[in-house]
Design a protein around this motif. Sequence first.
Motif, PDB file in Angstrom:
ATOM      1  N   UNK A 103       0.831  -1.215   0.000  1.00 53.41           N
ATOM      2  CA  UNK A 103       0.000   0.000   0.000  1.00 53.41           C
ATOM      3  C   UNK A 103       0.858   1.254   0.000  1.00 53.41           C
ATOM      4  N   UNK A 104       2.079   1.133   0.541  1.00 47.84           N
ATOM      5  CA  UNK A 104       3.002   2.275   0.570  1.00 47.84           C
ATOM      6  C   UNK A 104       3.797   2.363  -0.728  1.00 47.84           C
ATOM      7  N   UNK A 105       4.318   1.223  -1.180  1.00 52.39           N
ATOM      8  CA  UNK A 105       5.200   1.219  -2.360  1.00 52.39           C
ATOM      9  C   UNK A 105       4.443   1.194  -3.684  1.00 52.39           C
ATOM     10  N   UNK A 106       3.204   0.648  -3.660  1.00 54.77           N
ATOM     11  CA  UNK A 106       2.391   0.497  -4.870  1.00 54.77           C
ATOM     12  C   UNK A 106       3.130  -0.306  -5.944  1.00 54.77           C
ATOM     13  N   UNK A 107       3.886  -1.320  -5.499  1.00 56.71           N
ATOM     14  CA  UNK A 107       4.636  -2.152  -6.433  1.00 56.71           C
ATOM     15  C   UNK A 107       3.690  -2.977  -7.302  1.00 56.71           C
ATOM     16  N   UNK A 108       2.575  -3.426  -6.704  1.00 58.15           N
ATOM     17  CA  UNK A 108       1.569  -4.191  -7.438  1.00 58.15           C
ATOM     18  C   UNK A 108       0.245  -3.422  -7.387  1.00 58.15           C
ATOM     19  N   UNK A 109       0.030  -2.492  -8.317  1.00 59.79           N
ATOM     20  CA  UNK A 109      -1.173  -1.626  -8.288  1.00 59.79           C
ATOM     21  C   UNK A 109      -2.502  -2.361  -8.228  1.00 59.79           C
ATOM     22  N   UNK A 110      -2.703  -3.482  -8.979  1.00 58.05           N
ATOM     23  CA  UNK A 110      -4.007  -4.160  -8.898  1.00 58.05           C
ATOM     24  C   UNK A 110      -4.350  -4.627  -7.483  1.00 58.05           C
ATOM     25  N   UNK A 111      -3.332  -4.967  -6.684  1.00 57.33           N
ATOM     26  CA  UNK A 111      -3.585  -5.409  -5.316  1.00 57.33           C
ATOM     27  C   UNK A 111      -4.049  -4.246  -4.456  1.00 57.33           C
ATOM     28  N   UNK A 112      -3.476  -3.076  -4.657  1.00 61.35           N
ATOM     29  CA  UNK A 112      -3.927  -1.895  -3.911  1.00 61.35           C
ATOM     30  C   UNK A 112      -5.355  -1.527  -4.277  1.00 61.35           C
ATOM     31  N   UNK A 113      -5.678  -1.672  -5.541  1.00 61.95           N
ATOM     32  CA  UNK A 113      -7.009  -1.280  -6.007  1.00 61.95           C
ATOM     33  C   UNK A 113      -8.090  -2.202  -5.448  1.00 61.95           C
ATOM     34  N   UNK A 114      -7.757  -3.485  -5.321  1.00 66.98           N
ATOM     35  CA  UNK A 114      -8.728  -4.469  -4.832  1.00 66.98           C
ATOM     36  C   UNK A 114      -8.207  -5.134  -3.556  1.00 66.98           C
ATOM     37  N   UNK A 115      -7.596  -4.346  -2.676  1.00 68.91           N
ATOM     38  CA  UNK A 115      -6.902  -4.875  -1.503  1.00 68.91           C
ATOM     39  C   UNK A 115      -7.814  -5.674  -0.581  1.00 68.91           C
ATOM     40  N   UNK A 116      -9.081  -5.344  -0.522  1.00 67.30           N
ATOM     41  CA  UNK A 116     -10.002  -6.002   0.408  1.00 67.30           C
ATOM     42  C   UNK A 116     -10.085  -7.509   0.161  1.00 67.30           C
ATOM     43  N   UNK A 117      -9.934  -7.924  -1.104  1.00 64.69           N
ATOM     44  CA  UNK A 117     -10.069  -9.336  -1.443  1.00 64.69           C
ATOM     45  C   UNK A 117      -8.797 -10.129  -1.164  1.00 64.69           C
ATOM     46  N   UNK A 164     -23.582 -11.963 -14.973  1.00 64.82           N
ATOM     47  CA  UNK A 164     -24.723 -11.749 -15.865  1.00 64.82           C
ATOM     48  C   UNK A 164     -25.944 -11.209 -15.137  1.00 64.82           C
ATOM     49  N   UNK A 165     -26.213 -11.746 -13.943  1.00 65.22           N
ATOM     50  CA  UNK A 165     -27.403 -11.320 -13.195  1.00 65.22           C
ATOM     51  C   UNK A 165     -27.225  -9.967 -12.528  1.00 65.22           C
ATOM     52  N   UNK A 166     -26.280  -9.873 -11.582  1.00 68.53           N
ATOM     53  CA  UNK A 166     -26.067  -8.636 -10.828  1.00 68.53           C
ATOM     54  C   UNK A 166     -25.175  -7.628 -11.543  1.00 68.53           C
ATOM     55  N   UNK A 167     -24.448  -8.111 -12.571  1.00 69.33           N
ATOM     56  CA  UNK A 167     -23.541  -7.241 -13.351  1.00 69.33           C
ATOM     57  C   UNK A 167     -22.518  -6.540 -12.448  1.00 69.33           C
ATOM     58  N   UNK A 168     -21.904  -7.317 -11.568  1.00 68.94           N
ATOM     59  CA  UNK A 168     -20.901  -6.782 -10.650  1.00 68.94           C
ATOM     60  C   UNK A 168     -19.501  -6.750 -11.255  1.00 68.94           C
ATOM     61  N   UNK A 169     -19.390  -7.265 -12.486  1.00 66.50           N
ATOM     62  CA  UNK A 169     -18.120  -7.255 -13.224  1.00 66.50           C
ATOM     63  C   UNK A 169     -16.970  -7.855 -12.402  1.00 66.50           C
ATOM     64  N   UNK A 170     -15.843  -7.147 -12.278  1.00 62.86           N
ATOM     65  CA  UNK A 170     -14.666  -7.741 -11.654  1.00 62.86           C
ATOM     66  C   UNK A 170     -14.896  -8.051 -10.179  1.00 62.86           C
ATOM     67  N   UNK A 171     -15.685  -7.235  -9.479  1.00 60.39           N
ATOM     68  CA  UNK A 171     -15.997  -7.523  -8.077  1.00 60.39           C
ATOM     69  C   UNK A 171     -16.749  -8.861  -7.961  1.00 60.39           C
ATOM     70  N   UNK A 172     -17.627  -9.119  -8.896  1.00 60.42           N
ATOM     71  CA  UNK A 172     -18.345 -10.387  -8.909  1.00 60.42           C
ATOM     72  C   UNK A 172     -17.426 -11.562  -9.173  1.00 60.42           C
ATOM     73  N   UNK A 173     -16.421 -11.349 -10.033  1.00 62.55           N
ATOM     74  CA  UNK A 173     -15.450 -12.397 -10.345  1.00 62.55           C
ATOM     75  C   UNK A 173     -14.628 -12.752  -9.106  1.00 62.55           C
ATOM     76  N   UNK A 174     -14.225 -11.723  -8.356  1.00 60.01           N
ATOM     77  CA  UNK A 174     -13.500 -11.950  -7.100  1.00 60.01           C
ATOM     78  C   UNK A 174     -14.365 -12.746  -6.118  1.00 60.01           C
ATOM     79  N   UNK A 175     -15.610 -12.326  -5.941  1.00 57.25           N
ATOM     80  CA  UNK A 175     -16.494 -12.987  -4.980  1.00 57.25           C
ATOM     81  C   UNK A 175     -16.774 -14.437  -5.366  1.00 57.25           C
TER      82      UNK A 175
END
Length: 471
Positions: A103-117, A164-175
């Motif tokens: 979170x400090x270095x932002x070496x892996x940006x996708x992880x910071x963006x979706x850190x909760x998962x 397809x149903x809720x259309x949560x896109x990438x958040x749905x893919x993570x879940x």
Amino acid sequence: MHGYKYLFKNIGLLTISQFGTKFLAFFLVPLYTSVLSTAEYGSFDLFATTINLLVPIVTLNISDAVLLFALDENESSSDVLSIGLKYTIIGFVISIIFLGLNSVSNLFPPINKYWFYFPFLFALTVLNQLFSGFGRGIDKVKETAIGGVICSASMIGCNLLFLLGFKWKLHGYFLANIIALSLQIVYMFISCRLWKYIDISINKGLEKEMKNYSVPLIANNVGWWVNNSSDRYVVTWMCGVSANGIYSVGYKIPSILNMFQSIFSQAWTMSAVKDFDSDDSKGFFSKMYGVYNCGMVLICSVIVITSKLLAHMLYAKDFFIAWQYVPFLTIAIVFGSLAGFLGGIFAAAKDSKLFGKSTIVSAISNIVLNIILVYFIGPLGAAIATLIAYFLVWYIRLEHVRKHINIKINLKRDMCSYLLLILQGIILFILENNVFLLYLIEFFLFVVIVLLYYRDLMVTSIQILNRYKHR
């Protein structure tokens, strides 16, 4: 005979599992490529790839030791699983520290963006590897297979609902991934009665033995991670996250071959440990290598021939160009699978050091070639670099395996078949606009490959028919 029965029984059970987790998921590729953007798919791929890098490092690769020592009837299963859980907990704590540093270095940006998962996926990935390895080790292969089917069925259902149903896109893919892995772990825990094997006290002597085996394998697993995944980072850094999304989808068609490789590899490691014979007096190891090599080459040839047709069916919109990477990535899996077969022999001999040496050499080569080739020819260069790196690890292991076992291999014939596979891939580019001539030559080359293995195919077919008649 026992060796063959044990191997094929486990192949059958693991096929059920892998059919669920790999083959059915393969048919969801059109859904992913139509619902997710190339950037979104590339982000998830980097997220998952980073977790796969961290797991063997922060857990000291303990899941591999758990499988091997659980197979050893002289060791206490309770001690083995308890040690595995200890390093799983330690690894999870370290992963949280990594998340804070990132979170400090932002070496892996996708992880910071979706850190909760991240904590959920990391913990579930580690537990899934641990429980699956231990389950196979205590001969609960059927339960492991059913767990895989549960995982895949819930993954498919959740993806259809969330995307397809809720259309949560990438958040749905993570879940969907989190829910599917959770259900598999809960089933494994209950069906294998794993609570019976958990003990607070730790056998220090066994812990030291397991670490002596697993720690050298960290280099092996990191090396395989480099071979499997560093190309995604190089493509992202040099060509962008969207290019990585397309390149990552290119792996989906080769995953057909990877499915067969994964099934056999898991069953083979168990058989290699139980039936290890340095003289190979019954020819078990030599015969199985020959059959495995023949099967992988023939399936690879078919996939290469049909790669553009499959891409038309599976890759939507901007993803279609990913067909270009399929031939070379598929051939790479052939060498990776053969290296894995030889790795089963090293595992049986508990020679984990050569695992690391061979894989690190190929990993370094992979990184260097990735940077050079991607710079000059783009993502296609990453696929070619992966192929060369996989060839290296196979060849190095082949050169050293004879110090453990007297295995007989028809290397000249096999090398001819590998060259024909590469030629099939090149022809797809050369004759791209002449469809009739393209498939005429491709079919001719396939026939030549079949003729090279004609004797092996006939012997195997006769043996199968004879065993069927005597049943």
